[in-house]
Every structure is written in C-alpha cells, then in structure tokens.
Design a protein around this motif. Structure first.
Motif, PDB file in Angstrom:
ATOM      1  N   SER A 347       0.863  -0.984  -0.102  1.00 53.40           N
ATOM      2  CA  SER A 347       0.101   0.094   0.159  1.00 53.40           C
ATOM      3  C   SER A 347       0.775   1.200   0.094  1.00 53.40           C
ATOM      4  N   GLU A 348       0.516   2.206  -0.749  1.00 54.00           N
ATOM      5  CA  GLU A 348       1.017   3.380  -0.967  1.00 54.00           C
ATOM      6  C   GLU A 348       1.383   4.070   0.400  1.00 54.00           C
ATOM      7  N   SER A 349       0.303   4.023   1.473  1.00 53.97           N
ATOM      8  CA  SER A 349       0.587   4.704   2.612  1.00 53.97           C
ATOM      9  C   SER A 349       1.528   3.973   3.522  1.00 53.97           C
ATOM     10  N   LYS A 350       1.953   3.155   3.102  1.00 52.58           N
ATOM     11  CA  LYS A 350       2.945   2.292   3.948  1.00 52.58           C
ATOM     12  C   LYS A 350       4.465   2.385   3.502  1.00 52.58           C
ATOM     13  N   VAL A 351       4.618   3.192   2.354  1.00 50.14           N
ATOM     14  CA  VAL A 351       5.695   3.431   1.741  1.00 50.14           C
ATOM     15  C   VAL A 351       6.509   4.535   2.042  1.00 50.14           C
ATOM     16  N   TYR A 352       7.695   4.602   1.867  1.00 48.74           N
ATOM     17  CA  TYR A 352       8.804   5.627   2.162  1.00 48.74           C
ATOM     18  C   TYR A 352       9.876   5.622   1.525  1.00 48.74           C
ATOM     19  N   ASP A 353      10.595   6.846   1.297  1.00 52.79           N
ATOM     20  CA  ASP A 353      11.774   6.979   0.515  1.00 52.79           C
ATOM     21  C   ASP A 353      11.556   6.737  -0.983  1.00 52.79           C
ATOM     22  N   MET A 354      10.478   7.077  -1.492  1.00 51.23           N
ATOM     23  CA  MET A 354       9.815   7.028  -2.873  1.00 51.23           C
ATOM     24  C   MET A 354      10.695   7.514  -3.860  1.00 51.23           C
ATOM     25  N   GLU A 355      11.484   7.027  -4.921  1.00 51.52           N
ATOM     26  CA  GLU A 355      12.151   7.625  -5.880  1.00 51.52           C
ATOM     27  C   GLU A 355      11.401   7.250  -7.419  1.00 51.52           C
ATOM     28  N   ILE A 356      11.223   8.188  -8.316  1.00 53.03           N
ATOM     29  CA  ILE A 356      10.566   7.845  -9.744  1.00 53.03           C
ATOM     30  C   ILE A 356      11.587   8.488 -10.709  1.00 53.03           C
ATOM     31  N   GLU A 357      12.365   7.786 -11.272  1.00 56.22           N
ATOM     32  CA  GLU A 357      13.179   8.543 -12.458  1.00 56.22           C
ATOM     33  C   GLU A 357      12.855   8.141 -13.579  1.00 56.22           C
ATOM     34  N   LEU A 358      12.888   8.818 -14.873  1.00 60.06           N
ATOM     35  CA  LEU A 358      12.893   8.372 -16.119  1.00 60.06           C
ATOM     36  C   LEU A 358      14.343   8.371 -16.585  1.00 60.06           C
ATOM     37  N   ASP A 359      14.520   7.337 -17.156  1.00 60.61           N
ATOM     38  CA  ASP A 359      15.998   7.221 -17.849  1.00 60.61           C
ATOM     39  C   ASP A 359      15.864   6.462 -19.286  1.00 60.61           C
TER      40      ASP A 359
END
Length: 398
Positions: A347-359
């Motif tokens: 669940s997104e509510s239990k996630v931390y240190d999220m990084e999204i990068e387009l490469d």
C-alpha cells in the motif's frame, strides 16, 4: 494568553465601558429636602456590576475567538520544493498556503510572476504547487531526463504529512505529464528538527534539502555542508547513490570549463548551453552541450571531480536534431508508481523514500521506481511506453 495580559485587557475594557465616576455624578445632583434615598446609589452599583460582567464576557469571547482564529491560521505543515530553486510553503491544517518564500536567487525568478510568492497566499496547496511546478517547467529546470524535483513535507502529525506527500506527488506527476517534462520525482516526510532548521537558515535552503545534504554527509563525513548545499537535488541524489567519494566541481564550474574549450575550438559565441550531472556513472561526469551562434554544437564530458575534459563530440545542430530518438507513448510517473506498488503488493500509505526517475537505456525509456516498505527495499524498471516490468529486485533494507 497570560494572566497578566488578560488582566490588562480586562482593565482597559472596564475603563472604557464603566468609568468609576459615582462621586462625580452625585456631586452634580441638586440637594433636595427630605429623606435621602440610597436607591440611586444601589442602582448605580448594580449597573456597574452588570457592565463589569458584560466586559468580562466580552474579553473571554474575544480571547477565545482569537485562539480559534490563531489555530485556524497557524502553520501545521511546511512543504518545500527543491530542484536548484528552493521554495518553502507554510500551510494551515485546511491545506491553505499561509506564506510562500523563495530561499535563493533562482527561486525568486521562479516566483517573479507570482508576486514573489505573495500571490499564492490563501490559495489551496495543490493549486500553489501546480503554479510553481509549471513555472519550473517553463524555465527549463525539469526538461532534462536527468533533472530531479524533491517534495518534502515537515509536520508533527505523521499521518497528515504522508497524506500531503501522496497528494503533492500526484499533483506534480500531473503537471509533468501534461508538459512532457521528464524529471525524476523524489519525496520525503520529515519530523521537526531544530538543528536541521538552523542548518537550512544558515545556508538559505529548505529543511528538505538540508535533510538530503545530511544524507550525503552520513556517507562521507569529510565533505562540507555549505559546499554540498550549493549542489542541485539531481547532483545530491546521484552523489548519494555513488557513495559520495568526493566533492564534485559543480555544474557552474563544469560549464565554465566547457565554455572555455568551446571558444578555443570554434572561436564562436555561445547561443545555448545545457549541463546534466551524471555523478552515478563511472567515471562520474558532467555532460555539457553548447550550441554556437553559427548552429554548430559540441558535447563535452567533464570529469566530475577533477574537471578534466574526458571527451568532446562535435556535430551540427541539424544532425543532432535528426539523431535524437523520438518517444511517442509515455505511461507517466503516476502509472509507473501504481504498477510497481501493485506488483509488490504494498500500500502506498506504508511506503517511504519513494524515488521515480525516467531514464533511457539502449534507446528505450524506462521508469526506475525505488521505494522501501516493511523492512524491504524494492527496485523496478518499467517500460515507459508499455508499462511492462523490465527488471525487478527486492532486498532487505539495510
């Protein structure tokens, strides 16, 4: 309100509404024959007590109303947006912007058409963030694949901070998709920390960026906070991923070195330049593209730590444009995030240190999605055109 202030306000109210002038009033009354009745004096005293009670109630109501007003307009959260421009928003519990402050010169330029941030006061937080990110896009800060924007939420209430973090990430994703910007999106929630706030003030950066600098310092304590604070979010992120082996020369220095070489190689004036940090590559480098007034372009690769020119590549502007790969379909940051979370069963509510990068890898655009949850670290590579999972790794969060 302290007791002393309450007493002062009460005394002032009484002085205005019930002046103690009983003797003065009696002295102006004409002396009459007969028995003197005390009814008038008693009536005056009762009237004074009634006024006193009314004044007390008024002060209490004013004080209570003031407290309610103060609570409604107090800053519950501090939201910062960092690229190289650093912008700080103070937000009420109802998610209204109480103040918007540019923390460096680049940020002042971003907020120039918003009254320096004053025009955003009273706006809903998501509206203000959309306006700021739109200005960042228009000014070219988020146009490169290697660029990055960091969203930080600082709040005593962890649940509220995580809720704001999710909402703002979705808002920024929407702007980036609409504008075809290809920046990475980094997010973090923070608890209040006096030492970090002091560091941020002394270096004119946000507390969010100060937290990122401290993350790099935890890897290599020999580096200096003030020097690191001048780097962009993109550089700090790459530096942390590379293990922070040394202090990089920075984008400005890399551009200066490339510009000197360009003038020497072509004897032409610069029309356009762009610098991308690739500190997580081996060797770590800055890629500098410079286009001259005559249309010729040279791409320089500058060693990130020594300033040595590793490579220079010359080509005409027309050939460069024709050689650029085109990417029509793009699922977007939000869809890539949803695919990764769904696959991980988290669940997104239990996630931390999220990084999204387009490469870009081998001519294909991929979203690199990384996050932590439940003591595990998840890493995904997702095809940006089809949404297919190209690569996935899961390991304990050490």
């Amino acid at each position: 309100m302290t007791n002393e202030k309450m007493e002062q306000r009460l005394a002032s109210a009484l002085e205005k509404t019930a002046p103690d002038d009983v003797s003065g009033v009696l002295s102006r009354c004409e002396v009459r024959k007969g028995t003197v009745s005390s009814m008038k004096a008693n009536h005056t005293i009762k009237k004074k007590w009634a006024t006193l009670v009314a004044a007390c109630l008024a002060v209490i109501l004013l004080g209570g109303g003031g407290v309610l007003y103060q609570q409604a307009n107090a800053a519950a959260s501090v939201v910062s947006l960092d690229v190289n421009p650093s912008i700080e928003l103070r937000v009420s519990r109802s998610e209204k912007v109480l103040a918007c402050a540019p923390l460096n010169e680049d940020a002042k330029a971003i907020l120039a058409d918003m009254g320096g941030g004053a025009d955003l006061k009273g706006a809903k937080l998501d509206v203000a963030v959309n306006a700021i990110v739109g200005s960042l896009v228009r000014n070219g800060y988020l146009s490169s694949i290697s660029s990055a924007i960091m969203i930080s939420v600082e709040d005593k209430n962890t649940a509220r901070a995580e809720k704001l973090q999710r909402e703002l990430t979705d808002a920024v994703d929407g702007v980036l998709q609409t504008s075809d910007a290809k920046a990475s999106v980094l997010t973090q929630t923070l608890t209040q920390d006096a030492a970090r706030e002091q560091q941020a003030r002394e270096n004119s950066i946000s507390t969010g960026k100060a937290a990122l600098v401290n993350r790099v310092l935890a890897i290599n304590p020999a580096l200096q906070f003030d020097a690191l604070s001048k780097l962009s979010v993109e550089e700090l992120k790459d530096l942390a991923e590379a293990g922070a082996p040394a202090m990089p020369i920075g984008k400005d220095k890399a551009l200066s070195i490339a510009a000197a070489a360009f003038s020497r190689d072509l004897a032409d004036e610069i029309r356009y330049s762009e610098v991308d940090a690739e500190l997580d590559e081996s060797p770590a480098q800055y890629e500098v593209e410079i286009t001259g007034q005559k249309g010729e372009e040279i791409e320089y690769k500058i060693d990130a730590y020594t300033g040595t020119i590793l490579e220079s590549k010359r080509e005409t502007e027309e050939k460069t444009s024709a050689a650029q790969p085109t990417f029509s379909a793009d699922i977007g940051h939000a869809k890539a995030k949803a695919i990764a979370l769904n696959h991980a069963g988290v669940s997104e509510s239990k996630v931390y240190d999220m990084e999204i990068e387009l490469d870009e890898e081998d001519g294909m655009l991929v979203y690199e999605v990384e996050f932590k949850s439940g003591g595990m670290e998840y890493s995904y590579e997702i095809n940006a055109a089809t949404g297919a999972i190209v690569k996935q790794e899961t390991e304990p969060d050490r």
